[in-house]
Design an enzyme around this catalytic site. Structure first.
Site, short mmCIF file in Angstrom:
data_model
loop_
_atom_site.label_atom_id
_atom_site.label_comp_id
_atom_site.label_asym_id
_atom_site.label_seq_id
_atom_site.Cartn_x
_atom_site.Cartn_y
_atom_site.Cartn_z
N VAL A 249 0.98 -1.21 -0.02
CA VAL A 249 -0.09 0.16 -0.05
C VAL A 249 0.77 1.35 -0.02
O VAL A 249 1.51 1.58 0.96
CB VAL A 249 -0.84 0.00 1.12
CG1 VAL A 249 -1.82 1.36 1.13
CG2 VAL A 249 -1.98 -1.27 1.28
N ASN B 38 1.53 5.68 -1.08
CA ASN B 38 0.78 6.58 -1.29
C ASN B 38 -0.30 7.00 -2.38
O ASN B 38 -1.08 7.75 -2.44
CB ASN B 38 1.59 7.94 -0.96
CG ASN B 38 2.15 7.96 0.24
OD1 ASN B 38 1.43 8.19 1.28
ND2 ASN B 38 3.39 7.81 0.70
N THR B 39 0.28 6.62 -3.55
CA THR B 39 -0.26 6.75 -4.86
C THR B 39 -1.05 5.45 -5.14
O THR B 39 -2.31 5.41 -5.57
CB THR B 39 0.69 6.90 -5.99
OG1 THR B 39 1.49 8.24 -5.47
CG2 THR B 39 -0.10 7.37 -7.31
N ALA C 164 7.20 0.88 6.15
CA ALA C 164 7.76 -0.40 5.79
C ALA C 164 7.98 -0.69 4.24
O ALA C 164 8.66 -1.63 4.00
CB ALA C 164 6.03 -0.96 5.89
N ASP C 165 7.69 0.17 3.38
CA ASP C 165 8.19 -0.10 2.03
C ASP C 165 9.77 0.02 2.06
O ASP C 165 10.06 -0.66 1.07
CB ASP C 165 7.59 1.07 1.11
CG ASP C 165 7.77 2.42 1.64
OD1 ASP C 165 7.98 2.77 2.63
OD2 ASP C 165 7.45 3.40 0.80
#
Length: 254
Positions: A7, A9-10, A108-109
């Site tokens: 998930v 931001n875009t 997390a990414d």
């Protein structure tokens, strides 16, 4: 089969793994507000279109930098895919030692990208993710997440030009034929594209100089990462599925 969900931001990017093979991917917009039923039905319909059944999914793992979508997303997965997802966060096994003052503050990414780059390409490694924000992270040879640099993403920087000015138009982000632009659109494209190239190369060289790690692999990912990677010799590998592979690798460590 493993359902891996990133998930951002875009976009929400989803990958379906059969063991270590990434079979299918798809993206959906993050910014649209959805209910748990909408998420669940979307995933179910997508599986059906691929000739699969919900029962084919035996595990789900999620990394997220957008907390507000997580309740509906996880509820939809539990209700429709009948799986309780693993959430990448503090306490989860990754094989990476986050050596910064506040490890919980690391997105997390970025952690997932670091795992994938280190496991797949070895360390030390610089991981560049061209997402909504562009990040440049340093992982050492012993698997330590050492440091990182965060800048506005390419689209974010470009949109600032036309949203923050009265007369500049919205443009396509692409490489112009020359930096010697003679019209407004091309001059904006030259500024955005070559500006990003210059920024990327400078940050990579600066990281190498200050760390003393001159012979270090640079791995890139993210939406516009391919365009940038193809136009600089400072990036060694472009891997569009780096984050999804990182999620698979973290799942296997649990």
């Amino acid at each position: 089969m493993l359902f891996a969900i990133d998930v951002g931001n875009t976009n929400i990017t989803v990958g379906l793994f059969e063991k270590d093979k990434l079979k299918y991917t798809f993206r959906m917009t993050t910014g649209i507000s959805r209910t748990s039923d909408e998420y669940g039905m979307f995933f179910g319909d997508w599986l059906t279109l691929r000739g699969m059944k919900i029962d084919d999914i035996d595990s789900v793992i999620i990394s997220s930098v957008v907390p507000k979508v997580m309740h509906s997303l996880t509820s939809g997965i539990i209700k429709y895919l009948h799986q309780t997802p693993i959430i990448v966060g503090p306490g989860i096994k990754t094989g990476i030692n986050v050596a910064i003052p506040n490890p919980k503050a690391l997105g997390a990414d970025r952690l997932v990208d670091a795992v994938a780059a280190y496991e797949l390409y070895g360390g030390p490694v610089i991981v560049v993710d061209f997402g909504t924000a562009t990040t440049h992270d340093l992982v050492l040879a012993d698997g330590v997440f050492h440091s990182g640099v965060t800048t506005p993403g390419i689209r974010l920087a470009a949109s600032a030009l036309w949203t923050g000015t009265a007369k500049l138009p919205e443009i396509e982000i692409t490489k112009p034929d020359t930096i010697l632009a003679k019209d407004t659109v091309t001059s904006m494209q030259a500024g955005v594209f070559f500006g990003c190239i210059g920024q990327t190369e400078y940050i990579i060289e600066k990281i190498k100089k200050e760390s003393g790690l001159f012979d270090i692999k640079v791995v890139a990912t993210g939406g516009l990462g391919k365009l940038i990677s193809e136009n600089t010799d400072k990036i060694d590998v472009y891997d569009p599925n780096l984050t999804l592979q990182g999620l698979r690798l973290i799942y296997e460590k649990q």
